[in-house]
Design a protein around this motif. Structure first.
Motif, mmCIF file in Angstrom:
data_model
loop_
_atom_site.group_PDB
_atom_site.id
_atom_site.type_symbol
_atom_site.label_atom_id
_atom_site.label_comp_id
_atom_site.label_asym_id
_atom_site.label_seq_id
_atom_site.Cartn_x
_atom_site.Cartn_y
_atom_site.Cartn_z
ATOM 1 N N LEU A 1 0.425 -1.175 0.626
ATOM 2 C CA LEU A 1 -0.218 -0.097 -0.510
ATOM 3 C C LEU A 1 0.638 0.969 -0.007
ATOM 4 C CD1 LEU A 1 -2.817 -0.399 2.580
ATOM 5 C CD2 LEU A 1 -3.123 0.154 0.230
ATOM 6 N N SER B 1 2.363 2.191 -3.162
ATOM 7 C CA SER B 1 1.013 1.640 -4.298
ATOM 8 C C SER B 1 0.808 3.929 -4.708
ATOM 9 C CB SER B 1 -0.023 2.230 -3.492
ATOM 10 O OG SER B 1 -0.427 2.529 -2.654
ATOM 11 N N GLU B 2 -0.238 3.819 -5.504
ATOM 12 C CA GLU B 2 -0.035 5.332 -6.386
ATOM 13 C C GLU B 2 -1.881 5.673 -5.561
ATOM 14 O OE1 GLU B 2 -0.494 4.893 -10.181
ATOM 15 O OE2 GLU B 2 1.230 4.598 -10.459
ATOM 16 N N GLU B 3 -1.972 5.124 -4.410
ATOM 17 C CA GLU B 3 -3.280 5.736 -3.540
ATOM 18 C C GLU B 3 -2.444 7.332 -2.774
ATOM 19 O OE1 GLU B 3 -5.985 3.051 -1.340
ATOM 20 O OE2 GLU B 3 -5.158 0.916 -2.590
ATOM 21 N N ARG B 4 -3.515 8.005 -3.108
ATOM 22 C CA ARG B 4 -2.969 9.118 -2.081
ATOM 23 C C ARG B 4 -3.538 9.295 -0.807
ATOM 24 N NH1 ARG B 4 -3.926 13.641 -5.443
ATOM 25 N NH2 ARG B 4 -5.095 14.702 -3.774
ATOM 26 N N SER B 5 -4.131 8.814 -0.065
ATOM 27 C CA SER B 5 -4.837 8.234 1.334
ATOM 28 C C SER B 5 -4.887 7.132 1.735
ATOM 29 C CB SER B 5 -5.570 8.957 1.852
ATOM 30 O OG SER B 5 -5.990 8.890 3.190
ATOM 31 N N LEU B 6 -4.128 6.339 2.461
ATOM 32 C CA LEU B 6 -3.979 4.894 2.825
ATOM 33 C C LEU B 6 -4.520 5.223 4.587
ATOM 34 C CD1 LEU B 6 0.241 4.321 2.356
ATOM 35 C CD2 LEU B 6 -2.049 4.131 0.487
ATOM 36 N N ARG C 1 -0.248 9.157 4.151
ATOM 37 C CA ARG C 1 -0.088 9.564 2.340
ATOM 38 C C ARG C 1 1.260 9.313 1.636
ATOM 39 N NH1 ARG C 1 -4.695 12.260 1.164
ATOM 40 N NH2 ARG C 1 -5.456 13.726 2.517
#
Length: 313
Positions: free
Chosen positions: A138, A141-146, A159
């Motif tokens: 995670l 990853s390119e997710e903005r908020s984990l 972040r």
């Protein structure tokens, strides 16, 4: 016979001894100069004679140009996975994509607890390691908020960033059935040591990894198999990896063609002043002979490389 048909890689291990810093630098420079692929460094933070593994790796990266580094293996109970992932990504950016992660669930629990780490049962260690792999991926990853709400680890809006320079592999050092199945389901690689998993034990262990991989919809040959091997080139003595280069090359060729291993991290034995010379011989005499033998045998029976070593033949 088992051969996954993967490209062979060769590396070296250096013990992170505080009193051998100059020797470590010489060995690592030699490994890079001679064309080896990997440097693995064990991680035992509670060992009073040892430097911190991540700090040491970060000082060795600027001394080299192409070789990859990995902790062999990182002590998870003392390294929270979100921070470990951040550290790995940072060093991967700095090094130009030359960092992988070896990850271990923990051992020597008295020593871990003495440093303030958790003492985990075998079942807890398996579950914590699975959560850690998911958390680390995670973070990369390119997710903005984990967000992650686990039994052992949690993320509450972290972040992520920076992103690693390449997809970092997670190679797990483990031997038990539950851990092996976890590797098959989730990990990118397996890192056993010859001292704890002799070649005759490997087929059963591969079977557990491969069965779990297939159940998860994965191809077993995608999983890297890294073998830590101790030896001493040019010495007299017993053991498959003590003796002339030809003896070591024959043994490692067998580990690749018959035991399914595709990367070999050489732990040179003997006085530290001999290690640089041993690394040169390993890179210049042993590794080329193993590559030639394995390529020749694969050319004679190409079906072995294509099948992914799906079982005994």
């Amino acid at each position: 016979m088992r051969d996954y048909g993967r490209e062979l890689r060769f590396g070296v291990s250096v013990a992170p001894l505080a009193g051998e810093v100059e020797s470590i630098r010489r060995v690592v420079r030699a490994a890079d100069r001679e064309g080896l692929d990997l440097v693995g460094i064990q991680d035992h933070p509670y060992q009073r004679r040892f430097l911190d593994t991540w700090t040491l790796i970060s000082t060795l990266v600027p001394l080299t140009e192409r070789i990859r580094f990995f902790p062999d293996v990182a002590n998870l109970p003392l390294r929270p996975p979100a921070m470990l992932a951040k550290s790995a990504a940072s060093l991967d950016v700095i090094s130009g994509g030359r960092v992988e992660i070896g990850l271990g669930a923990g051992a020597f629990w008295d020593a871990v607890a003495a440093m303030g780490g958790p003492r985990r049962s075998p079942g807890e260690a398996v579950r914590a390691l699975e959560e850690a792999i998911r958390v680390m991926r995670l973070v990369w990853s390119e997710e903005r908020s984990l967000r992650f709400d686990g039994e052992f680890y949690g993320l509450a809006g972290m972040r992520p960033g920076p992103a690693p320079a390449h997809p970092i592999g997670v190679w797990v050092g483990a031997y038990g059935p539950r851990m092996l199945r976890l590797i098959g389901r989730l990990a990118d690689g397996w890192v056993p040591s010859l001292a704890y998993s002799a070649p005759e034990r490997l087929p059963e262990m591969h079977d557990r990894i491969d069965g779990a991989a297939r159940e998860a919809g994965r191809e077993p040959r995608e999983i890297t198999r890294v073998y830590n091997v101790e030896g001493r080139i040019g010495a007299d003595g017993d053991g498959p990896l003590v003796g002339p280069p030809e003896k070591l090359a024959e043994a490692l060729s067998g580990f690749a063609l018959e035991s399914g291993m595709d990367a070999f991290v050489f732990w040179p034995q003997g006085p530290p002043e001999e290690h640089e010379r041993q690394v040169g011989r390993f890179a210049g005499e042993v590794a080329p002979a193993v590559r030639e033998a394995v390529q020749g045998e694969r050319a004679r029976r190409p079906g072995a490389a294509r099948t992914g070593g799906g079982g005994a033949k």
